[in-house]
Design a protein around this motif. Structure first.
Motif: not given
Length: 674
Positions: A440-465
């Motif tokens: 609420h103080l600085a929404p841009d710091v936590v990307f709250d202004d970006i209208a795309v999906k917020k994804i967590t590490e749990c939503d991603l599965e490593m496959e290849e570097h």
């Protein structure tokens, strides 16, 4: 030779210089050495750019006098409207005052534009920033009581019938449908304060020029319209960026040291300067003088500095927080969006950052996120804004009732401190008013202004570097959110951000780079530019479309191993698609800076070894038989891209071997034009 340049004619053309060289028996190389010598001794001015290289200013003092009269002579022009003047009127004045011919007028106006002394609004009208008034904006924010944190988006501000009954905001589409649009204040005010021992006066013409460019690209209009239930039609009504959004007038106001945007009766944006420390006039900011007298600023690593900000120069960004309410005539559901003010805040900070990075790069490589020269702070809304606790908010604030409301120290947080705290907590603590939610103080710091999906590490599965570079790493991962798909994840650090050894010192730079690229990615929509699916804050990563064929460099290597050549049809479609993406970026005033095969991702392409040069209809090239030749490529990596202002742009370091020859020639010393 120097005496030969002491001509009564203040501007010479290239052919004049060539004749002069022939007269003295000098070849092209000798003439170039002579001109360089005369330039270094201040007797000649020459700009080695595409637009100006054919002009030679043989009297630099004369050129300075011309500029001085343009900047300091508003009284010579009648009926100047808010700094705007007809180009023909200025040409007439300069021709009469300095005997300038029509041929000599061309480079004069190019330089006026490049130095932002005159900003073109259209082909016939100029805005002269020095002609603008130093007036205080009519509406001040200092008298209001502001709520914190922001209200929930689901709060009913008025019932549907009240919204539908308003006449001023009804919008008739091309069909029979009518939409109602209104704004409702949450009572909050997003604010940023910027301080330095000296803020160059030239920053305001550059900011105005950059805002005007963004307005011409409809960036602000698009933010407002995109937050309605459907795209609301808008129409530009003036060359200064005024527009009708539906039936609401979107009007810009400019002054010598402020910029303001009004939508109907609402002030939705203001950027304005503080008066200098020696000026006793009323301040034009929402802050009061007493607020700045004794300010406790939380710096990186939790250090605090007690500072009197009145001893410095600065400016403020102030954006009242509104929820956009819209409803279609054929729908019973009222649509509410709470992103508009946050997105305007981010876009304004992006503009300020671009101006600061481009023109004051020697002072700060991190733009507005630096603490080296520019102090960028977010004030506590209670200490510094006369806020009151909003009981309808979705987060409770631990208000310390035992401490008086007005303390001797007013608390503010540096942007570096907020970035650091956002990694480990959802709030920061004011010693007087308790926990304050960062979103609420600085929404841009936590990307709250970006209208795309917020994804967590749990939503991603490593496959290849896939790759690693100075920016970080790119990995192939599986996105487990529906729809499950392969994605490319671009991380701005070598692994999990939490493992970085000197994370605190690098955090600001990583955030600044990530924010700058993400802002551009989410604002673009083109079939041949890679799409951003979402982002992961904990990994400081983008999640991008997956290109099954890798980069164009991989495709070329595959063809080389198979001893094959790209067929003409595939080559033509590749060039057309990349050119279309570049044309779109240039329309958006963005220069990519690093176009190379590694940054062209391949989604479809004929395999190496396909029949290309057969004989007869039955042996035609496969690429000739399908749409677009079976080719789909997309431009990627906007990491070092930048916006272009009216004065051109300066070259940035790019990949050796892929840099345009003219960019190497100018070496970043001169601005490049079209």
């Amino acid at each position: 030779m120097a005496a030969a340049f002491s001509s009564k004619t203040p501007i010479l053309l290239q052919e004049d210089v060539n004749r002069m060289g022939a007269k003295y028996g000098l070849d092209e190389g000798e003439m170039s050495v002579a001109i360089t010598y005369i330039k270094e001794h201040g007797m000649l001015m020459h700009f080695d750019t595409l637009e100006l290289k054919k002009f030679y200013f043989v009297n630099p003092q004369w050129l300075c006098n011309v500029f001085t009269h343009v900047v300091l002579s508003p009284n010579h022009f009648a009926n100047i409207d808010d700094g705007k003047i007809r180009k023909s009127k200025l040409e007439e004045y300069l021709a009469q005052k300095f005997k300038i011919t029509p041929e000599q007028m061309e480079p004069i106006f190019i330089l006026l534009q490049n130095f932002e002394l005159a900003i073109p609004l259209n082909i016939n009208t100029l805005l002269i920033p020095s002609f603008l008034q130093s007036k205080v904006p009519k509406k001040l924010f200092s008298s209001g009581q502001y709520n914190f944190p922001r209200r929930k988006c689901s709060v009913d501000f008025e019932d549907n019938s009240s919204l539908k009954s308003r006449r001023s905001d009804k919008i008739q589409f091309s069909g029979a449908e009518i939409m109602s649009v209104d704004l409702r204040s949450t009572g909050m005010n997003f604010r940023r304060l910027f301080f330095a021992h000296h803020i160059p006066a030239s920053i305001w013409p550059k900011l105005i020029a950059r805002f005007l460019l963004s307005v011409k690209q409809n960036s602000f209009h698009k933010i407002i319209c995109d937050n309605c239930i459907k795209h609301v039609p808008y129409k530009l009504t003036s060359s200064a960026g005024d527009a009708l959004i539906g039936s609401l007038l979107c009007k810009w106001s400019y002054g010598k040291n402020y910029i303001e945007l009004n939508l109907g009766e609402y002030v939705i944006l203001r950027v304005n300067a503080f008066f200098s420390k020696d000026d006793n006039k009323q301040m034009t900011i929402s802050a009061t003088k007493s607020m700045l007298d004794n300010m406790l600023v939380y710096k990186q690593n939790g250090q605090t500095i007690l500072s009197n900000m009145l001893q410095q120069e600065g400016f403020e960004v102030s954006i009242p927080d509104y929820i956009v309410i819209s409803q279609s005539e054929n729908s019973f559901k009222v649509h509410r969006s709470n992103l508009m003010s946050m997105q305007i805040l981010s876009h304004v900070l992006e503009i300020i950052d671009e101006v600061w990075r481009d023109w004051f790069e020697g002072l700060s490589e991190r733009g507005v996120y630096s603490d080296i020269y520019l102090t960028h702070i977010v004030p506590c809304p209670f200490c510094c804004g006369d806020s009151q606790i909003n009981d309808t908010g979705d987060i409770n604030i631990d208000h310390h009732d035992s401490i008086p409301f007005k303390m001797s120290e007013n608390v503010a947080f540096s942007i570096q401190y907020l970035l650091q705290q956002a990694r480990v907590s959802s709030s920061v603590s004011c010693p007087h008013h308790g926990e304050l939610p960062i979103r609420h103080l600085a929404p841009d710091v936590v990307f709250d202004d970006i209208a795309v999906k917020k994804i967590t590490e749990c939503d991603l599965e490593m496959e290849e570097h896939l790759a690693q570079g100075g920016f970080g790493v790119v990995k192939k991962m599986k996105l487990l959110m529906k729809p499950v798909q392969n994605v490319a994840v671009k991380s701005f650090v070598g692994g999990s951000f939490m493992d970085a050894e000197d994370e605190n010192s690098e955090l600001v730079q990583i955030y600044a780079d990530m924010r700058m690229e993400l802002n551009k990615l989410v604002s673009l929509s083109h079939a041949n530019i890679v799409k951003c699916i979402g982002f992961c804050i904990s990994l400081l990563s983008f999640v991008l479309e997956w290109a099954p064929f890798g980069s164009m460099n991989s495709v070329l290597e595959s063809y080389s191993r198979s001893a094959c050549h790209l067929c003409p049809e595939s080559l033509v479609h590749t060039i057309k698609q990349v050119s279309s993406a570049i044309e779109y970026l240039h329309y958006k005033a963005i220069v990519h800076y690093d176009i190379k095969p590694d940054n062209i991702l391949v989604f479809h392409f004929p395999q190496a070894g396909h029949n290309c040069f057969g004989v007869g209809d039955s042996l035609k090239c496969i690429a000739c038989q399908v749409k677009d030749g079976g080719v789909l490529v997309k431009l990627a990596d906007l990491g070092i891209s930048a916006f272009v202002g009216p004065g051109g742009f300066h070259r940035k370091p790019s990949t050796p071997g892929h840099t345009a020859p003219e960019a190497i020639k100018y070496g970043g010393k001169e601005p490049l034009g079209d």
